[in-house]
Motif scaffolding. Structure first.
Motif, mmCIF file in Angstrom:
data_model
loop_
_atom_site.group_PDB
_atom_site.id
_atom_site.type_symbol
_atom_site.label_atom_id
_atom_site.label_comp_id
_atom_site.label_asym_id
_atom_site.label_seq_id
_atom_site.Cartn_x
_atom_site.Cartn_y
_atom_site.Cartn_z
ATOM 1 N N ALA A 132 18.799 12.876 12.478
ATOM 2 C CA ALA A 132 17.859 12.461 11.434
ATOM 3 C C ALA A 132 18.597 11.921 10.221
ATOM 4 O O ALA A 132 18.179 10.921 9.613
ATOM 5 C CB ALA A 132 16.968 13.643 11.036
ATOM 6 N N HIS A 133 19.688 12.571 9.851
ATOM 7 C CA HIS A 133 20.482 12.084 8.726
ATOM 8 C C HIS A 133 21.197 10.779 9.071
ATOM 9 O O HIS A 133 21.254 9.864 8.252
ATOM 10 C CB HIS A 133 21.490 13.143 8.300
ATOM 11 N N ALA A 166 15.499 18.647 9.730
ATOM 12 C CA ALA A 166 16.725 18.163 9.093
ATOM 13 C C ALA A 166 16.921 18.751 7.700
ATOM 14 O O ALA A 166 18.040 18.768 7.187
ATOM 15 C CB ALA A 166 16.694 16.639 9.016
ATOM 16 N N GLN A 167 15.833 19.233 7.111
ATOM 17 C CA GLN A 167 15.919 19.863 5.790
ATOM 18 C C GLN A 167 16.226 21.353 5.876
ATOM 19 O O GLN A 167 16.290 22.037 4.857
ATOM 20 C CB GLN A 167 14.604 19.640 5.038
ATOM 21 N N ALA A 197 19.051 17.574 13.617
ATOM 22 C CA ALA A 197 19.138 17.345 12.178
ATOM 23 C C ALA A 197 20.190 16.289 11.846
ATOM 24 O O ALA A 197 19.982 15.421 10.984
ATOM 25 C CB ALA A 197 19.447 18.654 11.461
ATOM 26 N N ARG A 241 16.508 9.106 8.129
ATOM 27 C CA ARG A 241 15.156 9.649 8.035
ATOM 28 C C ARG A 241 15.038 10.704 6.921
ATOM 29 O O ARG A 241 13.940 11.068 6.539
ATOM 30 C CB ARG A 241 14.726 10.250 9.369
ATOM 31 N N VAL A 242 16.178 11.200 6.463
ATOM 32 C CA VAL A 242 16.178 12.191 5.379
ATOM 33 C C VAL A 242 17.055 11.662 4.242
ATOM 34 O O VAL A 242 18.157 11.176 4.514
ATOM 35 C CB VAL A 242 16.720 13.533 5.875
ATOM 36 N N GLU A 269 8.101 12.724 14.671
ATOM 37 C CA GLU A 269 8.723 12.244 13.434
ATOM 38 C C GLU A 269 8.410 13.193 12.278
ATOM 39 O O GLU A 269 9.263 13.467 11.429
ATOM 40 C CB GLU A 269 8.235 10.833 13.100
ATOM 41 N N GLU A 270 7.183 13.718 12.260
ATOM 42 C CA GLU A 270 6.795 14.654 11.204
ATOM 43 C C GLU A 270 7.584 15.960 11.298
ATOM 44 O O GLU A 270 7.937 16.551 10.279
ATOM 45 C CB GLU A 270 5.291 14.956 11.285
ATOM 46 N N VAL A 323 11.742 15.620 10.186
ATOM 47 C CA VAL A 323 12.216 15.643 8.804
ATOM 48 C C VAL A 323 12.436 17.071 8.286
ATOM 49 O O VAL A 323 13.519 17.388 7.787
ATOM 50 C CB VAL A 323 11.267 14.859 7.883
ATOM 51 N N PRO A 324 11.457 17.978 8.407
ATOM 52 C CA PRO A 324 11.722 19.338 7.931
ATOM 53 C C PRO A 324 12.796 20.071 8.728
ATOM 54 O O PRO A 324 13.483 20.942 8.185
ATOM 55 C CB PRO A 324 10.356 20.031 8.040
#
Length: 215
Positions: A209-210, A167-168, A206, A214-215, A160-161, A164-165
């Motif tokens: 995640a969106h 997806a960023q 990614a 999550r983002v 999970e950690e 997020v990045p």
């Protein structure tokens, strides 16, 4: 060994410029150039390049359809494709990513980002122009009507950690520094995420995640 690249663009001056720029790199070799999407598909199947660099607006067959035929969900051995275009339009990016593209760049991205995207695609990663990454992935998620797929196994706290990045639009090295782990560990977590989510690459991770907020 050099990364073998196939270029597809309907403008001769653009094809020539991209070929000169990429051939100037010590580890990249342009093996072919197509003037339309139909020719790009033919040359890709004939030359078996490592990466395709495709424009979107082309005659006979556009870059999105060419990408779909060479890297779509039904393709057993997809070609890593980076889409490059003049137009920063959401529908182009959505179409390219859904067709299986591993990267999306604007033609003003510059040589460094272009070569980085070629390397990322060859390595099984993805690179989207930083100016459009988060905005377009978020828009893509909002446009989806089907519920997001569920992972085959629960994600771990560390996954999970990492998610997020990713997806960023962060690179493996950036994620590693932020989480104080090694890039190879990031790569292992990403591989596990792709397996659990049924994703083919980090772009699809990614997107998920969106889609799941999550983002």
């Amino acid at each position: 060994m050099s990364i073998r690249v196939l270029i597809a663009d309907d403008q001769p001056i653009v094809r020539t410029g991209l070929a000169m720029l990429l051939d100037a790199q010590s580890d990249i070799e342009v093996v072919g150039a197509a003037a339309d999407g139909r020719e790009a598909v033919r040359l890709a199947r004939e030359l078996r390049p490592d990466v395709g660099l495709f424009d979107i607006r082309m005659p006979l067959m556009d870059g999105i359809e060419a990408t779909r035929r060479l890297a779509g969900p039904d393709v057993t051995d997809p070609l890593p494709i980076v889409v490059i275009t003049t137009f920063d339009l959401d529908e182009y990016v959505h179409g390219a990513l859904k067709a299986g593209a591993r990267g999306f760049l604007l033609k003003d991205a510059g040589p460094a980002l272009l070569t980085q995207a070629i390397h990322a695609a060859a390595d099984g990663n993805a690179l989207i122009a930083p100016s459009v990454t988060v905005r377009l992935l978020a828009a893509f998620a909002r446009a989806e009507t089907a519920p997001p797929r569920q992972p085959t196994e629960p994600l771990t706290a560390r996954e999970e950690e990492v998610l997020v990045p990713v997806a960023q639009g962060r690179t493996n090295n950036e994620i590693a520094r932020a989480l104080h782990i090694t890039p190879s560990t990031v790569k292992a977590h990403l591989a596990s995420l792709m397996r659990k989510l049924g994703a083919r690459n980090r772009v699809e991770v990614a997107m998920w995640a969106h889609e799941t907020g999550r983002v």
